[in-house]
Design a protein around this motif. Structure first.
Motif, mmCIF file in Angstrom:
data_model
loop_
_atom_site.group_PDB
_atom_site.id
_atom_site.type_symbol
_atom_site.label_atom_id
_atom_site.label_comp_id
_atom_site.label_asym_id
_atom_site.label_seq_id
_atom_site.Cartn_x
_atom_site.Cartn_y
_atom_site.Cartn_z
ATOM 1 N N LEU A 1 0.382 10.305 -3.185
ATOM 2 C CA LEU A 1 -0.363 10.506 -1.943
ATOM 3 C C LEU A 1 0.606 10.699 -0.795
ATOM 4 O O LEU A 1 0.263 11.226 0.247
ATOM 5 C CB LEU A 1 -1.256 9.303 -1.646
ATOM 6 N N ASP A 2 1.813 10.262 -0.997
ATOM 7 C CA ASP A 2 2.835 10.331 0.029
ATOM 8 C C ASP A 2 4.151 10.622 -0.678
ATOM 9 O O ASP A 2 4.234 10.523 -1.909
ATOM 10 C CB ASP A 2 2.887 8.981 0.768
ATOM 11 N N ILE B 1 -10.321 11.075 0.893
ATOM 12 C CA ILE B 1 -10.785 10.558 -0.398
ATOM 13 C C ILE B 1 -10.838 11.687 -1.423
ATOM 14 O O ILE B 1 -10.390 11.545 -2.562
ATOM 15 C CB ILE B 1 -12.172 9.906 -0.256
ATOM 16 N N SER C 1 0.837 -1.211 0.000
ATOM 17 C CA SER C 1 0.000 0.000 0.000
ATOM 18 C C SER C 1 0.867 1.254 0.000
ATOM 19 O O SER C 1 0.563 2.235 -0.683
ATOM 20 C CB SER C 1 -0.911 0.027 1.221
ATOM 21 N N LEU D 1 2.005 1.910 -3.455
ATOM 22 C CA LEU D 1 0.919 2.439 -4.284
ATOM 23 C C LEU D 1 0.697 3.928 -3.988
ATOM 24 O O LEU D 1 0.500 4.744 -4.890
ATOM 25 C CB LEU D 1 -0.356 1.648 -3.998
ATOM 26 N N GLY D 2 0.756 4.237 -2.701
ATOM 27 C CA GLY D 2 0.580 5.637 -2.299
ATOM 28 C C GLY D 2 1.650 6.531 -2.908
ATOM 29 O O GLY D 2 1.362 7.647 -3.343
ATOM 30 N N PHE E 1 -9.901 0.934 -3.877
ATOM 31 C CA PHE E 1 -9.336 0.523 -2.592
ATOM 32 C C PHE E 1 -9.995 -0.725 -2.069
ATOM 33 O O PHE E 1 -11.134 -1.030 -2.419
ATOM 34 C CB PHE E 1 -9.526 1.622 -1.549
ATOM 35 N N PHE F 1 -8.349 5.382 -8.720
ATOM 36 C CA PHE F 1 -8.072 4.539 -7.553
ATOM 37 C C PHE F 1 -9.191 3.565 -7.287
ATOM 38 O O PHE F 1 -10.362 3.908 -7.410
ATOM 39 C CB PHE F 1 -7.988 5.406 -6.296
ATOM 40 N N ARG G 1 -3.488 14.090 -9.980
ATOM 41 C CA ARG G 1 -4.341 12.924 -9.736
ATOM 42 C C ARG G 1 -5.687 13.089 -10.425
ATOM 43 O O ARG G 1 -6.237 12.156 -10.988
ATOM 44 C CB ARG G 1 -4.577 12.744 -8.231
ATOM 45 N N GLN H 1 -13.856 3.127 -0.045
ATOM 46 C CA GLN H 1 -13.612 4.569 0.082
ATOM 47 C C GLN H 1 -14.553 5.402 -0.766
ATOM 48 O O GLN H 1 -14.137 6.310 -1.467
ATOM 49 C CB GLN H 1 -12.150 4.916 -0.271
ATOM 50 N N PHE I 1 -5.282 4.791 3.128
ATOM 51 C CA PHE I 1 -4.713 3.482 3.453
ATOM 52 C C PHE I 1 -4.719 3.223 4.955
ATOM 53 O O PHE I 1 -4.845 2.116 5.398
ATOM 54 C CB PHE I 1 -3.264 3.389 2.955
ATOM 55 N N ASP J 1 -5.830 -1.239 -4.832
ATOM 56 C CA ASP J 1 -5.205 -1.819 -3.647
ATOM 57 C C ASP J 1 -6.106 -2.915 -3.075
ATOM 58 O O ASP J 1 -7.089 -2.610 -2.392
ATOM 59 C CB ASP J 1 -4.967 -0.716 -2.610
#
Ligand SMILES: Nc1ncnc2c1ncn2[C@@H]1O[C@H](COP(=O)(O)OP(=O)(O)O)[C@@H](O)[C@H]1O
Ligand SMILES: [Mg+2]
Lengths: 228, 849
Positions: free
Chosen positions: A58-59, B301, A49, A52-53, A93, A91, A85, A97, B394, A168
């Motif tokens: 996302l990170d 989200i 994960s 993927l982020g 999940f 995405f 994005r 989500q 996550f 994910d």
């Protein structure tokens, strides 16, 4: 060889934990070609994960570079990443989500509205029908079963025709029959749109559908097999 | 995001949080209602007073003097364009002619009246309706008299009957149906009687020693606009500045004393309303915090789907401001309703026009402060929106990154500035606003430190051996993301504000309703000639009067202070209020005595301490007004004889005793030979008041008896009602504050419901879960209550008492009970929210996430 859509060079992710640093990903080099379907496998806690982020911005990696369509996304600001994005990444999940205060249809509509595409309404209708939920658009997520929620999530992810789709463990929360039908829908939608797909799973049966299998263990790539 | 999508998304985001958002609106609405009601009430009152001012004055402007007008005044007034007329006013006694000795139980033969001697044209402004319906001049030949129907009723005389006034016979020619220049509920000594000025001249009433107010009333020419009228009035004031004993009033000033009193009370109530607003703000802060905490997943989200952090901040910021506007609008409507209700309930105490609840300025203030408070108090929580980590998709427990220190400081500073501005708007006193804000900031800092100290303490406690409930309650306090510091801060500040209202309103209303002294005189006797006093005193005591007291009164004019002529001083102080200049030039009343009455206290110098000078003792505020200190020389003109007195002491006087008191008390041995009258006071048995008045009227016709019993009772009644109103508003604020605080604790603890369910899954009994929660919240409440109480006591004691001259005596019981009450409130409110989670099966809660 096709130009890579996504490229990770020496990507590491470390987190401070107590007094020590916890290394979650360790010098990952990975290149995903446009149109490719790659599965990422590994035991729980191996860093799937997290990887993927990082691919989606996302990170941020502690070290290394992440390039999406040649753009260095590890250098972008939070808002630049968000705009990226919006246009380029979809995405799905494990825990769906969905936005709980939006109806199924509104969930599908939102990314379309964000990109300001013309004909968003028609596209949402079409997508909901494609995942077999044509009649359920006015329902809120809490009124849908897990499988149905994940279908909505699929419709939402494909709505803007993003070049890259990240999933994910999309079937991780579902029973095997429902999981299979979701996977079906995912594969079908991908082949129709030609989207690049990176899918995380620890189910070998799911991974078997992919062009390529990347095995992760303790934050390192253990094996990278391309289907013949 | 384009506008349409933004708006759609606004509406979507509010789904599922509407109960919480309604609570937000209610918190804010309560505060705004209080603000609008207080501002609207004082605005409406002032407006009503101002609109009454012209008919009350009876003309555009009036020049007033207790003495015949000096030539300078006459010529200045003669130079004014427009219509003019003259009147003389005095309080006197009207008799039934040939009154025999008073018989107990029989109707009184004499009556205290407010006499007005007028000439045509009259009135120049306002309406005077008579019965028969004819012009006043027609009904007032030199021996004609028009009276309020009460006079006739009480004397048993009919129209056409005879009465006697100041030794001259008059015939009643008509009655007053309505008179515009008498404010309903204003201070009256007796019913109104009209005679002509020629009629007054036939009596002995305007002679030496009587208190006749002489007025020249002027109407400026038709079509003079307000600015022009203002210029005329100030020009005239300037001209008459040096003329002693003359003052100019105009309707443009509209009863400055009354308006001042309204403003002072409305400032106090304004601060009470401010407190409500701030408690509402705390409620807003907590609600927004809880709301955003519940939206973190959705925010993550959204970020994942490519919504920028700027857009999310805007989304929630606009939502907050919009809610603020809605809440403020609702509050404003409630505030208008309150003003209307007050106008309705207290119509007997209000001017006849009533109140106009529609006060745009008050509305604007309420809306502005409401929206401002909602944004400012929401701001710290909104900062979290900016930093929601998208990886939260996550990992559910990824908390928002803390905003940068600079940003947090900026938000705090902005909040503080907003509170200061609000306090300024509400109190009208920058000094109060600054100390209020600083006090609040200091308390917030103290709370912050106390919260951290608590956490450190809790971390130190060895928990292993503790019972489960205590252990889990303590660890819940200190785990990451518990928001303990925020809760303590909010609850502590809320406690502070609410308790402060409770403390101050208690003293403020007690002061208003303080029992009138039991031995206050019920009657005053004016104009007693010194040689009449033994006879008058004997008459009084024969009829049961007690606490009889008399003092000599010498009228004089202050001519110089330390050698500087008062006319010049008055000119130099052109910037001061007229009241202050008036203190210099008006006719002064002096008395002399060896020892001061009980309600006087020497605050500077010493009484009769300088053998080499003729001494005078001044009341301290009066001394301030004329600019005198201990050691100042004052020159007087005592009816033509110059007199030089040295100030050797200053006194404070407790005017609330309603006793006889003078600004100027002279050393014995100085004024005994001066022309003088005596002023006396006594308590009369209420059954004999009428008879005493009749007897006095017959034997000492020049003596004026003023009965104050009714006035005292009226004052007491009004004060009681005002005190009640302050208490009701204060109690309302406290109650609303408690509800808001309880609600905001609940808001903040909503996510504990899930944990409660989880604990149950793990096999903890309901009792165990409840105790753990109770321990946690009670600790938060206790710390917040303790620091909040401390802050409230300090703030109430310093700021508010200084601004409102209220003596501050906090009740120890209240102070001791507050922290415990807050702890209980917190525990109860926290449990109340978890109640559902405790009752339903755990799975439902976990699924409903
Ligand atoms: N923010 C974080 N704080 C602490 N540990 C983390 C954090 N994010 C990830 N980890 C740890 O990194 C490891 C990899 O996590 P993750 O990428 O979620 O694994 P996977 O998806 O393969 O199960 C796990 O051991 C997890 O506990
Ligand atoms: Mg995972």
């Amino acid at each position: 060889m096709r130009t890579p859509l996504l490229e990770l060079r020496g990507v590491s992710k470390e987190l401070p934990s107590g007094g020590r640093t916890l290394r979650i990903l360790d010098a990952i080099d990975l290149s995903i070609a446009a149109g490719e379907f790659a599965a990422i496998l590994g035991p729980s806690g191996s860093g799937k994960s997290t990887l993927l982020g990082l691919m989606a911005g996302l990170d941020r990696p502690t070290r290394g570079e992440v390039l999406l369509e040649g753009e260095a996304i590890h250098r972008m600001t939070e808002d630049e990443l968000a705009l990226l994005r919006r246009r380029k990444v979809g995405f799905v999940f494990q825990s769906y989500q969905l936005l709980s205060n939006l109806t199924a249809r509104e969930n599908v509509l939102l990314p379309l509205e964000l990109t300001g595409q013309a004909g968003a309404g028609a596209r949402a209708t079409e997508l909901l029908a494609a995942v077999g939920l044509g009649e359920r658009g006015h329902h809120y997520p809490s009124q849908l079963s897990g499988g149905e929620q994940q279908r909505v999530a699929l419709a939402r992810a494909f709505g803007t025709r993003p070049p890259l789709l990240l999933a994910d463990e999309p079937t991780g929360n579902l029973d095997s029959a429902t999981g299979a039908s979701i996977l079906d829908a995912l594969v079908r939608l991908r082949s129709e749109s030609g989207t690049t797909l990176v899918l995380v799973t620890h189910d070998p049966a799911v991974a078997a559908l992919a062009d390529r299998r990347v095995h992760l263990r303790d934050g390192r790539i253990e094996r990278d097999e391309t289907a013949s | 995001m384009n506008g349409g999508l933004f708006f759609r998304q606004l509406v979507r985001e509010s789904r599922g949080s509407r109960g919480r958002l309604a609570f937000f609106a209610a918190c804010l609405g309560t505060g705004v209602a209080a603000v609008v009601a207080v501002a609207g009430l004082s605005g409406a009152l002032e407006e009503s007073v101002r609109s009454q001012a012209r008919p009350l004055l009876g003309a555009d402007l009036a020049v007033e003097s207790f003495q015949p007008f000096p030539a300078a005044a006459e010529s200045a007034v003669a130079a004014l364009p427009g219509t003019r007329t003259r009147s003389e006013e005095l309080v006197t006694v009207l008799y039934e002619p040939g009154a025999a000795a008073a018989v107990e139980g029989a109707p009184p033969r004499s009556l205290l009246v407010e006499l007005k001697a007028v000439e045509a044209p009259y009135p120049l402004a306002g309406e005077l309706r008579l019965e028969p319906d004819r012009p006043l001049a027609d009904l007032l030949p030199p021996d004609g008299l028009v009276a309020h129907p009460d006079v006739l009723r009480r004397l048993g005389v009919a129209v056409g009957g005879d009465v006697s006034l100041g030794g001259a016979p008059f015939r009643v020619t008509g009655t007053i149906a309505s008179e515009a220049d008498r404010l309903a509920g204003s201070f009256r000594l007796g019913p109104r009687v009209f005679v002509s000025r020629a009629g007054l001249a036939r009596t002995s009433l305007a002679g030496f020693g009587s208190r006749v107010t002489r007025r020249i009333l002027v109407n400026l020419p038709e079509g003079t606009d307000v600015p022009a009228a203002r210029r005329r009035v100030s020009a005239l004031r300037e001209q008459l500045d040096g003329v002693p004993g003359v003052r100019v009033e105009s309707w443009l000033d509209g009863q400055p004393e009354l308006r001042q009193a309204i403003r002072r009370t409305s400032r106090f109530l304004g601060l009470v309303a401010l407190a409500s607003l701030l408690v509402g703000g705390v409620g807003v802060a907590q609600t927004v915090r809880a709301w955003i905490a519940s939206r973190l997943d959705a925010l993550a989200i959204l970020r994942c789907l490519g919504v920028t952090s700027r857009e999310t901040v805007l989304l929630y910021g606009v939502q907050t401001a919009g809610l603020g506007l809605v809440g403020s609008l609702l509050g404003a409507v409630a505030g208008i309703g309150l003003v209307a209700a007050v106008g309705h309930t207290y119509s007997d105490l209000l001017p006849p026009g009533g109140l106009d609840p529609w006060q745009p300025a008050a509305l604007l203030r309420g809306l502005g402060l409401g929206v401002g408070v909602s944004v400012l108090f929401g701001l710290p929580a909104l900062l979290a929106v900016r930093r929601v980590p998208p990886v939260r998709v996550f990992r559910h427990d990824a908390e928002p990154l803390p905003a940068s220190r600079g940003l947090r400081l900026a938000a705090a500073a902005l909040l503080l500035a907003g509170v200061g501005l609000t306090a300024w708007v509400q109190s009208g006193l920058p000094r109060v606003a600054v100390s209020f804000t600083l006090g609040l900031a200091a308390s917030a800092l103290l709370l912050f430190l106390a919260a951290h100290a608590l956490l450190r303490l809790v971390a130190r406690v060895p928990r292993e051996r503790l019972p489960f409930a205590l252990k889990s309650g303590l660890s819940a306090l200190s785990r990451p993301g518990a928001g303990t510091v925020g809760s303590i801060l909010a609850l502590g500040l809320g406690t502070l504000v609410v308790l402060q209202i409770a403390l101050v309103q208690r003293d403020f209303s007690r002061q208003l309703t303080a029992d009138l002294p039991r031995n206050a005189p019920t009657a005053f006797l004016l104009d007693v000639q010194p040689d009449q006093w033994p006879g008058v005193a004997a008459l009084l005591s024969a009829n049961g009067a007690t606490r009889t007291l008399s003092v000599p009164v010498v009228t004089a004019r202050l001519t110089a202070v330390d050698g500087t002529p008062t006319a010049e001083l008055a000119k130099r102080r052109a910037g001061d209020s007229r009241r202050e200049r008036w203190a210099l030039t008006r006719e002064q009343r002096l008395t002399y005595m060896t020892e001061l009455p009980e309600d006087n206290r020497v605050v500077a110098g010493a009484l009769w301490s300088d053998p080499s000078a003729a001494e005078v003792s001044l009341e301290e505020e009066f001394a301030g007004r004329i600019g005198a200190k201990v050691g100042t020389w004052l020159d007087f003109d005592v009816q033509g004889v110059p007199l030089r007195l040295k100030v050797t002491s200053l006194r404070s006087v407790d005017w609330r005793t309603f006793g006889i008191n003078f600004f100027l008390v002279v050393e014995p041995g100085v004024l005994e030979k001066a022309p003088q009258l005596r002023l006396a006071a006594a308590r009369l048995p209420s059954a004999h008041e009428g008879r005493i008045q009749d007897l006095l009227a017959r034997e000492f016709p020049n003596v004026v008896l003023i009965r104050t019993r009714e006035v005292l009772e009226r004052v007491a009644a009004i004060a009681t009602r005002l005190g009640k109103a302050v208490r009701v508003l204060g109690a309302f604020s406290v109650l609303a504050g408690l509800v808001i605080l309880a609600g905001s604790i609940s808001a903040a603890s909503a996510r504990r419901a899930r944990e409660a369910a989880l604990l149950k899954v793990l096999g903890v009994t309901r009792g165990g879960v409840a105790t753990a929660l109770a321990v946690e919240y009670a600790l938060v409440g206790l710390v917040a209550g303790l620091v909040g109480t401390l802050g409230a006591t300090l703030l109430a004691g310093s700021v508010l008492t200084a601004a409102f001259e209220v003596s501050f005596r906090p009740s120890p019981l209240l102070l001791a009970a507050t922290p415990l009450a807050v702890a209980l409130l917190a525990a109860a409110a926290g449990l109340a929210v978890s109640l559902r989670a405790l009752q339903v099966r755990p799975l439902e809660v976990l699924r409903g996430e």
